[in-house]
Scaffold this active site. Structure first.
Site, mmCIF file in Angstrom:
data_model
loop_
_atom_site.group_PDB
_atom_site.id
_atom_site.type_symbol
_atom_site.label_atom_id
_atom_site.label_comp_id
_atom_site.label_asym_id
_atom_site.label_seq_id
_atom_site.Cartn_x
_atom_site.Cartn_y
_atom_site.Cartn_z
ATOM 1 N N HIS D 48 0.860 -1.171 0.000
ATOM 2 C CA HIS D 48 0.000 0.000 0.000
ATOM 3 C C HIS D 48 0.904 1.232 0.000
ATOM 4 O O HIS D 48 2.017 1.183 0.548
ATOM 5 C CB HIS D 48 -0.845 0.084 1.272
ATOM 6 C CG HIS D 48 -1.711 -1.100 1.523
ATOM 7 N ND1 HIS D 48 -1.295 -2.199 2.234
ATOM 8 C CD2 HIS D 48 -2.998 -1.340 1.186
ATOM 9 C CE1 HIS D 48 -2.277 -3.072 2.313
ATOM 10 N NE2 HIS D 48 -3.322 -2.591 1.678
ATOM 11 N N MET D 82 2.446 -6.187 -6.963
ATOM 12 C CA MET D 82 1.268 -5.313 -7.062
ATOM 13 C C MET D 82 1.399 -4.155 -6.097
ATOM 14 O O MET D 82 2.126 -4.217 -5.108
ATOM 15 C CB MET D 82 -0.038 -6.090 -6.853
ATOM 16 C CG MET D 82 -0.295 -6.532 -5.455
ATOM 17 S SD MET D 82 -1.285 -5.314 -4.505
ATOM 18 C CE MET D 82 -1.901 -6.380 -3.189
ATOM 19 N N LYS D 177 -14.668 -8.910 -0.700
ATOM 20 C CA LYS D 177 -14.704 -9.391 0.688
ATOM 21 C C LYS D 177 -16.129 -9.209 1.197
ATOM 22 O O LYS D 177 -16.743 -8.175 0.938
ATOM 23 C CB LYS D 177 -13.732 -8.585 1.552
ATOM 24 C CG LYS D 177 -13.504 -9.194 2.930
ATOM 25 C CD LYS D 177 -12.477 -8.414 3.746
ATOM 26 C CE LYS D 177 -12.264 -9.063 5.096
ATOM 27 N NZ LYS D 177 -11.373 -8.274 5.977
ATOM 28 N N ASP D 239 -4.578 -13.648 -3.774
ATOM 29 C CA ASP D 239 -4.105 -13.511 -2.391
ATOM 30 C C ASP D 239 -4.249 -14.846 -1.677
ATOM 31 O O ASP D 239 -5.366 -15.347 -1.485
ATOM 32 C CB ASP D 239 -4.939 -12.454 -1.640
ATOM 33 C CG ASP D 239 -4.452 -11.038 -1.913
ATOM 34 O OD1 ASP D 239 -3.497 -10.859 -2.696
ATOM 35 O OD2 ASP D 239 -5.044 -10.106 -1.341
ATOM 36 N N ASP D 249 -11.569 -12.172 10.097
ATOM 37 C CA ASP D 249 -10.526 -12.270 9.074
ATOM 38 C C ASP D 249 -9.225 -12.713 9.724
ATOM 39 O O ASP D 249 -8.607 -11.957 10.470
ATOM 40 C CB ASP D 249 -10.366 -10.882 8.449
ATOM 41 C CG ASP D 249 -9.513 -10.898 7.213
ATOM 42 O OD1 ASP D 249 -9.143 -11.976 6.736
ATOM 43 O OD2 ASP D 249 -9.226 -9.793 6.711
ATOM 44 N N ASP D 251 -6.351 -14.395 8.187
ATOM 45 C CA ASP D 251 -5.095 -14.221 7.445
ATOM 46 C C ASP D 251 -3.974 -15.118 7.954
ATOM 47 O O ASP D 251 -2.845 -14.674 8.171
ATOM 48 C CB ASP D 251 -4.641 -12.741 7.512
ATOM 49 C CG ASP D 251 -5.480 -11.843 6.612
ATOM 50 O OD1 ASP D 251 -6.226 -12.358 5.754
ATOM 51 O OD2 ASP D 251 -5.390 -10.613 6.744
ATOM 52 N N ASP D 281 -1.003 -12.886 1.376
ATOM 53 C CA ASP D 281 -1.591 -11.790 2.158
ATOM 54 C C ASP D 281 -2.000 -12.385 3.502
ATOM 55 O O ASP D 281 -3.164 -12.753 3.701
ATOM 56 C CB ASP D 281 -2.785 -11.196 1.416
ATOM 57 C CG ASP D 281 -3.371 -9.997 2.169
ATOM 58 O OD1 ASP D 281 -2.807 -9.625 3.219
ATOM 59 O OD2 ASP D 281 -4.377 -9.453 1.726
#
Lengths: 377, 377, 377, 377
Positions: D48, D82, D177, D239, D249, D251, D281
């Site tokens: 990001h 990305m 999502k 991802d 979430d 992850d 991710d």
């Protein structure tokens, strides 16, 4: 020691009916199921009363059917791991069996269970299971949950007492399930059932029969559920199968979903010395023909054995022992306090910042599980 | 009797931080929260130790903060419904508090809880709550669940004994949760907690603190969970909020989701004569500013009152009483057997076909709930 | 304008069979269903081919049955809101219909659908629905998902072309569902179906038929799903019922679960001017007798009307208009950019801190929904 | 060909903060992350804007930071898989970014994305991702979903056009999502995003970035989701991580949950010739220290490689090829119709009974997956 594998008559005999379609396989003679399972290395079977004796059979028919079945057991050396009552199939149970709002239905349910307990005893069943498939509601307002639990307790007390009065010597196991076929079922999880048992007249005779699919439907850890049952000395039986979270009751082949959870379960059962049946309460996919049923049954046992081997391999690896040590896993078995004064403990609460530094190496340990499962270590 | 509404200091004080973004509201002075809540008709507050006394405060600071807070309580006439320990925020608790694998952390957790119990007693708290937010695992293999439960039990036993030894007279309430912030938590549901309590040294002093959001995350009926707790005489406290099934912990305004379940809950609490605090453990949406927090708090109380009114209206309707009768709801309170001989009950099992004829009028009854809720009846 | 309510023949005709028990109600003559529904104010019915014409009927029998049914429609003034094909009940479809691995089954499925389209046209059906109840897998490895989607597309293309070639003028609607009766279904959500439609030969003739229960099973917002369909101009039909998240397909009475979501849905449909049938795809609880079926059917319509009234009342309240304004809801309809230079927009990104100050008054607005729903405002 | 593994800077840099506790690990210098990942065999990173350049940096600081980062990329030979915009962290986005009700926020969000696209281009990013983490609601009534989608579409159109006007040549990927951090998010699944793309001005430049955790939260098949994206030619990025169904979430490390689904995914990616980055991710468990982060990162790549090997081994087994044949899997790639007359197809519908006889050997095939996964075949 080779685990004792059992299958419900209704599992290999499942005809493939579902809510949206009719059967895809012909009915199976229970005697054939016994023979086929024996050939494939199973230790025994389990059954509902109605699986063996069609409802409405005359006394003579019943006796003939039972005798033929016992002969098949004897001939094959197969045992009966558990017996149970079908209290869900008949339309009379549409509002519940032990907790139907209609007292006459409750009494009939208790009577049917008594008959089924007689049958289970006659067949030498090891454990007697109660699954309350209709003990619930769609319209929650129609049953005060306190009344429902009180009636449930009454029924189990009456039936345990009946078994004792007959000298059957059964141990009983309650099978929890969160929902389906009712909107919400009473005793939805292993925890609720364990608590319920603590309220019974003879709690020592009653344990639980956890089922992979049932806890998993609610997204709860089956490993933890079985752990709490073992901790309480209440794992009297177990139902093995496969299930995805948050769906209809799938009853897939054992190990077909979530291999890591299945590994943790098998490792726990083997380490805890659980010596009851490894009971498969599952059925083959609906798109199988009769041959596919035996692929299914063999797969259940094959995967259990592979996971038990993997668990042994895992615990024998030096890097696993190191990682468990790095995670302080063995230290969890040590008492936290030892006659300490409160003030001493309060003082230790001042050390939190220092205690926050260390890591627990859980990634390493968890990756070792994956490595062993995938056979790359 | 007007229900006693309480709010956690952390609820109206919630700054709006979430896993993906920072705070959206400024910190709130607990004394201001007390005053604002008092103005709006709340009965009291609840708190974690750290909500009031910032960790690391000196003894003098602590005493000053506490004195100021007690003055605010006195001035406003507000009570402390419950007190609890923050055993989840500090990084030292990252592997657990009472069930951390590190024995030093477990001891520090117990010590911190003792200090917090002292604080709770000093503030005149009614109930003392334990929520084991870090008592779980992501890598399940890192904790034998049996060891974890044994350590959990040890800690609760030690702390109950501590409270008794100090003469505090607290009743304790365990708050179950299935997951988040850990992958899986021990004591995931009300059922598991009720069973765990039955294994404690002083079970009579410990009950449960069910939370709407926590049972709902796992898709379990909160109405049934509270029902089982009431049946067991173990509803010592309750956490009210709103939550969608199968999601992150949302802690929405009470009644914001699933109004029928909220209605059933309020009706059950009111009918059962539950006299503890109606405690809101929720927070306003993150896109609110400071003013929105009070919209949130007022909404919680407003909806509770509206549902209590609806429940009274419902039970007063003649058509409801008729529908309950048609559903045989009152009959569920009647014992099923009454010294009957087994043979008599077995004979009744032959009547199933006849018993299958009747309907239970659950659609009618459930629609009456909807009608009353929607104010069209 | 009074909404046009329709019911599937299979809904009021549902006999109460489920995976664990047989039927609890007798079969219903479709002509009786038409009459009973007409009396209660429904606008029409919908049907699968097999609901009306039993599979295996001779051509003469078929014609006789159809003529009698058409006469009943005419006599009562009832319409046919939609027609569809049963491609899930016959055991031949156990591996799929349009995406069965067996090409012969795929061809038979297409042929059966053609016959059913003929029937639908003969009865004057408004919309033709495809629900792919068997288009999925339990063993995911058995179907490459790309092949499955390609076959699905081929079948829909062929059938749309068939309808056009016959001059039937049907609009088609695809009905998504995430799972059950298969482990995973293709086109699991409204989103997947909308995308799939964009790949068809005649996308303009095909829309979606979202069902409350189906999106809700996966915990997705039905309100948002219908919103996306309306935004795309693709809401060709809708299936209304009630469902809890993360469970078996319950098909409860409309409004029986999640009244707020039901309110949002009805408000959206009414505001958007959706003029298709309000179709109830649900059935009464299994513990109802024949009379309870009509309680169920009346409840569906009653709740829809009550929610439509509530939506009107909501939007007429001055405090609602103020709260919407405070939430800047109308501002969301205004374009964000208007020929702005990138540099201007980049500069505005520097204003984030100032933009973070305001609140959005969502608690107030959401509480107004609850107040209106509960009839206290 | 060795797969190209990438990690987000925010993944190995994750400090372990969660909704209930503060960070457990120190911040990480992005340049160190690049070096550490390069040493361990990763191909590149993703980021990001705010991961690299702290919000509020001066232009000079920004340029210095970027130059230093580019030098690290060059020195290590690492690429940028990305780039994306953080449109969720700042409190200004509390009501949404592209779909905030406040037009000024929407404009600032577009401006911030333009700046971030510039940065991504400067770093040579391959794909540009949009994840709409705040594009949703808790109070659904506050946004008309049709307006929200229209604003979403406007923003993506404007930004694609911006990238083209600058000659950056980016391909864009939308990341769906279902919920969290908002109650409900727009574009909740891969299907919804694929449909949305079909409505854009330049659909050919926009694809999807499916994430294991996001589809899995809703209990949808990730294998099918990726299959639909590949079928549509829209898998522009992916991802990878681990997640349990129906939870917050998580992850987790890739492969930490549901190994069979992970196997199916890897097999599909490898067979389809997907040549984009395999992007992790995810982040290490919160109870890890800095060292545990690298156990985590290595585990992600290790498991991917092990599954790719297993997929190759699976497809090379003669018994797998036989089982696929027995399941008629290859036959699904064959067109169902071939210029057939409708009447011919209708006639084939008469053959259903005969077509119901065969089995599909899915149990056998699925067990082969398990056998290969467990390394016992």
């Amino acid at each position: 020691m080779e685990p004792r594998f059992t299958f419900g008559l209704w599992t290999v005999g499942n005809p493939g009916r579902d809510p949206f379609g009719g059967p895809t396989r012909a009915p199976v003679d229970p005697v054939d199921s016994v023979k086929q399972l024996a050939e494939r290395g199973a230790w025994g079977v389990s059954l509902h009363d109605d699986d063996l004796v069609p409802p409405g059979s005359s006394a003579a028919d019943r006796d003939r059917i039972v005798a033929r079945f016992k002969a098949a057991l004897e001939e094959t050396g197969m045992g009966v791991g558990m017996a149970t009552t079908n209290l869900f199939g008949h339309p009379a149970f549409k509002d519940g069996a032990f907790v139907s709002n209609d007292r006459r239905v409750r009494r009939a349910a208790i009577g049917k269970a008594m008959r089924a307990i007689d049958l289970g005893a006659e067949l030498g069943g090891e454990v007697y299971v109660f699954w309350g498939g209709r003990e619930g509601t769609e319209a929650a307002v129609a049953k005060d949950p306190r009344d429902a639990l009180e009636r449930y307790r009454e029924a189990v007390n009456v039936l345990v007492e009946y078994s004792e009065s007959q000298g059957y010597g059964f141990r009983f196991a309650l099978e929890p399930k969160p929902n389906e076929p009712r909107g919400d079922l009473f005793l939805p999880t292993v925890g609720h059932a364990l608590h319920f048992i603590s309220t019974l007249d003879r709690p020592e005779l009653v344990g639980v029969n956890p089922e992979v699919a049932h806890e998993t439907m609610a997204g709860l850890s089956f490993h933890h559920a079985v752990g709490q049952a073992l901790w309480a000395g209440k794992l009297f039986h177990i139902d093995l199968n496969g299930q995805d979270v948050g769906r209809y009751d799938q009853d897939f082949r054992f190990g077909a979903e979530d291999l890591k959870e299945a590994f943790l379960l098998v490792r726990l059962l083997e380490r805890a010395g659980y010596d009851g049946p490894r009971h498969f309460d599952a059925h083959s996919f609906r798109n199988e023909d009769a041959a596919g049923v035996w692929d299914f049954a063999e797969g259940c046992m094959r995967t259990y054995r592979a996971l038990a081997d993997a668990a042994e391999r895992f615990d024998a690896l030096p890097e696993v022992q190191e990682a468990l040590e790095a995670a302080s896993t063995p230290e969890l078995a040590v008492a936290s306090v030892d006659g300490d004064e409160p003030d001493a403990l309060k003082a230790e609460a001042g050390q939190l910042d220092a205690l926050a530094e260390r890591g627990y190496y859980n990634e390493r340990l968890d990756q070792l599980v994956v490595d062993v499962l995938l056979g790359v270590r």
